[in-house]
Design an enzyme around this catalytic site. Structure first.
Site, PDB file in Angstrom:
ATOM      1  N   GLY A  12      52.753  42.116  39.537  1.00  0.00           N
ATOM      2  CA  GLY A  12      51.556  42.858  39.977  1.00  0.00           C
ATOM      3  C   GLY A  12      51.892  43.844  41.079  1.00  0.00           C
ATOM      4  N   LEU A  14      52.165  47.022  41.334  1.00  0.00           N
ATOM      5  CA  LEU A  14      51.541  48.342  41.510  1.00  0.00           C
ATOM      6  C   LEU A  14      50.152  48.252  42.133  1.00  0.00           C
ATOM      7  CD1 LEU A  14      52.548  50.028  38.119  1.00  0.00           C
ATOM      8  CD2 LEU A  14      53.605  50.328  40.370  1.00  0.00           C
ATOM      9  N   GLY A  15      49.736  47.056  42.510  1.00  0.00           N
ATOM     10  CA  GLY A  15      48.403  46.884  43.066  1.00  0.00           C
ATOM     11  C   GLY A  15      48.327  47.225  44.544  1.00  0.00           C
ATOM     12  N   ILE A  39      52.010  45.061  34.713  1.00  0.00           N
ATOM     13  CA  ILE A  39      51.630  45.280  33.318  1.00  0.00           C
ATOM     14  C   ILE A  39      51.475  46.776  33.045  1.00  0.00           C
ATOM     15  CG2 ILE A  39      49.111  45.157  33.572  1.00  0.00           C
ATOM     16  CD1 ILE A  39      49.147  43.252  31.141  1.00  0.00           C
ATOM     17  N   TYR A 137      36.942  33.498  40.140  1.00  0.00           N
ATOM     18  CA  TYR A 137      38.111  33.943  40.905  1.00  0.00           C
ATOM     19  C   TYR A 137      38.446  32.914  41.996  1.00  0.00           C
ATOM     20  CZ  TYR A 137      40.675  36.723  44.395  1.00  0.00           C
ATOM     21  OH  TYR A 137      41.598  37.177  45.316  1.00  0.00           O
TER      22      TYR A 137
HETATM   23  P1  NAD Z   1      45.320  44.505  42.592  1.00  0.00           P
HETATM   24  O1  NAD Z   1      44.239  44.325  41.603  1.00  0.00           O
HETATM   25  O2  NAD Z   1      45.329  45.732  43.419  1.00  0.00           O
HETATM   26  O3  NAD Z   1      46.737  44.396  41.876  1.00  0.00           O
HETATM   27  C1  NAD Z   1      47.006  43.442  40.883  1.00  0.00           C
HETATM   28  C2  NAD Z   1      48.065  44.008  39.958  1.00  0.00           C
HETATM   29  O4  NAD Z   1      48.295  43.053  38.936  1.00  0.00           O
HETATM   30  C3  NAD Z   1      47.652  45.317  39.294  1.00  0.00           C
HETATM   31  O5  NAD Z   1      48.602  46.325  39.546  1.00  0.00           O
HETATM   32  C4  NAD Z   1      47.594  44.962  37.814  1.00  0.00           C
HETATM   33  O6  NAD Z   1      48.029  46.022  36.961  1.00  0.00           O
HETATM   34  C5  NAD Z   1      48.529  43.766  37.739  1.00  0.00           C
HETATM   35  N1  NAD Z   1      48.261  42.892  36.610  1.00  0.00           N
HETATM   36  C6  NAD Z   1      47.076  42.540  36.047  1.00  0.00           C
HETATM   37  N2  NAD Z   1      47.269  41.732  35.009  1.00  0.00           N
HETATM   38  C7  NAD Z   1      48.597  41.535  34.890  1.00  0.00           C
HETATM   39  C8  NAD Z   1      49.418  40.801  34.010  1.00  0.00           C
HETATM   40  N3  NAD Z   1      48.895  40.088  32.993  1.00  0.00           N
HETATM   41  N4  NAD Z   1      50.764  40.812  34.205  1.00  0.00           N
HETATM   42  C9  NAD Z   1      51.307  41.525  35.208  1.00  0.00           C
HETATM   43  N5  NAD Z   1      50.580  42.282  36.063  1.00  0.00           N
HETATM   44  C10 NAD Z   1      49.240  42.272  35.894  1.00  0.00           C
HETATM   45  O7  NAD Z   1      45.332  43.211  43.513  1.00  0.00           O
HETATM   46  P2  NAD Z   1      45.883  43.054  45.006  1.00  0.00           P
HETATM   47  O8  NAD Z   1      44.762  43.397  45.919  1.00  0.00           O
HETATM   48  O9  NAD Z   1      47.173  43.720  45.152  1.00  0.00           O
HETATM   49  O10 NAD Z   1      46.021  41.463  45.058  1.00  0.00           O
HETATM   50  C11 NAD Z   1      47.249  40.805  44.836  1.00  0.00           C
HETATM   51  C12 NAD Z   1      47.017  39.326  45.041  1.00  0.00           C
HETATM   52  O11 NAD Z   1      46.466  39.096  46.339  1.00  0.00           O
HETATM   53  C13 NAD Z   1      46.039  38.686  44.060  1.00  0.00           C
HETATM   54  O12 NAD Z   1      46.436  37.368  43.789  1.00  0.00           O
HETATM   55  C14 NAD Z   1      44.742  38.662  44.831  1.00  0.00           C
HETATM   56  O13 NAD Z   1      43.897  37.640  44.392  1.00  0.00           O
HETATM   57  C15 NAD Z   1      45.237  38.382  46.222  1.00  0.00           C
HETATM   58  N6  NAD Z   1      44.287  38.801  47.263  1.00  0.00           N
HETATM   59  C16 NAD Z   1      43.988  40.112  47.467  1.00  0.00           C
HETATM   60  C17 NAD Z   1      43.078  40.451  48.459  1.00  0.00           C
HETATM   61  C18 NAD Z   1      42.705  41.875  48.731  1.00  0.00           C
HETATM   62  O14 NAD Z   1      41.775  42.128  49.520  1.00  0.00           O
HETATM   63  N7  NAD Z   1      43.400  42.848  48.151  1.00  0.00           N
HETATM   64  C19 NAD Z   1      42.463  39.453  49.231  1.00  0.00           C
HETATM   65  C20 NAD Z   1      42.766  38.122  48.952  1.00  0.00           C
HETATM   66  C21 NAD Z   1      43.702  37.803  47.983  1.00  0.00           C
HETATM   67  N1  SER Z   2      39.371  40.896  48.593  1.00  0.00           N
HETATM   68  C1  SER Z   2      39.298  39.973  47.518  1.00  0.00           C
HETATM   69  C2  SER Z   2      38.106  40.212  46.667  1.00  0.00           C
HETATM   70  O1  SER Z   2      37.151  40.750  47.186  1.00  0.00           O
HETATM   71  C3  SER Z   2      39.216  38.582  48.069  1.00  0.00           C
HETATM   72  O2  SER Z   2      40.192  37.821  47.504  1.00  0.00           O
HETATM   73  O3  SER Z   2      38.103  39.828  45.535  1.00  0.00           O
END
Ligand code: NAD
Ligand code: SER
Length: 304
Positions: A12, A14-15, A39, A137
């Site tokens: 993941g 690119l997120g 992905i 979630y």
């Molecule tokens: P995001 O949605 O920005 O990035 C997730 C990435 O996963 C995307 O680039 C997507 O293309 C990729 N992805 C989706 N399905 C996939 C698959 N089947 N195989 C491979 N890649 C796949 O999310 P993020 O904000 O970067 O979050 C990353 C992690 O941190 C997650 O577990 C999320 O729950 C956790 N998190 C994020 C936040 C936040 O505020 N951003 C807060 C709490 C927890």
């Molecule tokens: N920032 C995330 C969301 O809002 C919390 O995991 O889903």
């Protein structure tokens, strides 16, 4: 340069978090030591679907991966629109990564979230409290924490608050308003916010989140308690109205209206603040960014 014994895999990548974590890990370990996967396709990142158990295993074994940052997931708002897909990616995807890690004795970082808490949690969430989330979630994140301590490998996580950053867009969560607002403020001078003005949630600047991740992974596992499945870490907490007023210090003509949608329900089920003494005492967590400093950084960087 700090070279790991094997290579580092980021799923993941690119997120919102991966964009900055890959940068930080490549700085720490060297460019080639870090395999960025997603992905989606992009330069410097290879395709890996975490739902493909064989491909995950092939990559971990073939590339001698010894450390995995598993970021592939669906976030809260996207997850509620497609609960089955959310469960499959967040739980089955994680199980595939754990199975591959076991083959190569790799360590895993797997993020948890403030979404593990439910409406019965105190407004200031303690580390240890019953976890009864209402969103699918949140439920997947509770399972992730349990797998971290029960799967017999070195696996750790942080209950990230809502993350605020400028390098990549927020990925479909409830806390996305705290990122979108900056883009709208600078581009249009106005934002329509999807939660109420008095909605208060725990938030964190990405620099703090990346530092927390790397600090936690650098700590000897034997010194960590069972809270390693998901440590509470606090950054700062503020209402949407307070965020608007902090932005108006830079952009006095900025206006914001509030039109709550379904995401209000998810926000209302989460705590307002995070109590993080376990992380402070066990591995020395110490946040650096308060609301005004986050806003100063966001406006300066997005304004460039
Ligand atoms: P995001 O949605 O920005 O990035 C997730 C990435 O996963 C995307 O680039 C997507 O293309 C990729 N992805 C989706 N399905 C996939 C698959 N089947 N195989 C491979 N890649 C796949 O999310 P993020 O904000 O970067 O979050 C990353 C992690 O941190 C997650 O577990 C999320 O729950 C956790 N998190 C994020 C936040 C936040 O505020 N951003 C807060 C709490 C927890
Ligand atoms: N920032 C995330 C969301 O809002 C919390 O995991 O889903």
């Amino acid at each position: 340069m700090d070279l790991p014994s094997g290579r580092v895999l980021v799923t993941g990548a690119l997120g919102q978090i991966g964009t900055e974590l890959v940068e930080a890990l490549r700085q720490k370990h060297g460019y080639d030591a870090v395999i960025a996967t997603d992905i989606r396709k992009a330069e410097g990142c290879q395709i890996l679907d975490v739902m493909d158990k064989n491909e995950v295993k092939k990559l971990v074994i073939g590339e001698q991966v010894t450390e995995i940052y598993h970021l592939a997931a669906l976030l809260s708002a996207t997850g509620e629109k497609n609960p089955k897909l959310c469960w499959d990616i967040n739980v089955t995807g994680l199980e595939n990564v754990i199975a591959a890690a076991k083959e190569n004795k790799a360590r895993i970082f797997s993020p948890s979230s403030i979404a593990v808490f439910g409406p019965d949690c105190p407004k200031i969430a303690p580390q240890k409290t019953p976890l009864n989330p209402t969103t699918v979630y949140g439920k997947t994140k509770v399972v992730g924490e349990q797998l971290a301590v029960n799967s017999g490998i070195d696996m750790r996580g942080l209950r990230y608050p809502g993350l605020i950053s400028y390098k990549a867009p927020a990925g479909g969560g409830t806390t996305d308003y705290a990122v979108e607002i900056f883009h709208s403020a600078l581009e249009n001078g106005h934002y329509e916010c999807f939660v109420r003005e008095d909605t208060k949630l725990p938030m964190m600047y990405m620099d703090d989140a990346i530092r927390a991740t790397i600090e936690l992974m650098s700590f000897p596992v034997e010194k960590l308690s069972e809270s390693r499945g998901g440590y509470n870490i606090s950054g700062c907490s503020f209402t949407a109205g307070e965020l608007v007023r902090s932005i108006q210090r830079h952009l006095p003509d900025f206006t914001c209206t509030f039109k709550p949608d379904i995401r209000q329900k998810y926000a209302d089920s989460w705590p307002e603040e995070i109590e993080d003494t376990t992380a402070v005492n066990e591995w020395g967590w110490n946040p650096k960014f308060n609301l005004d400093r986050i806003v100063d950084e966001m406006i300066a960087n997005l304004g460039k």
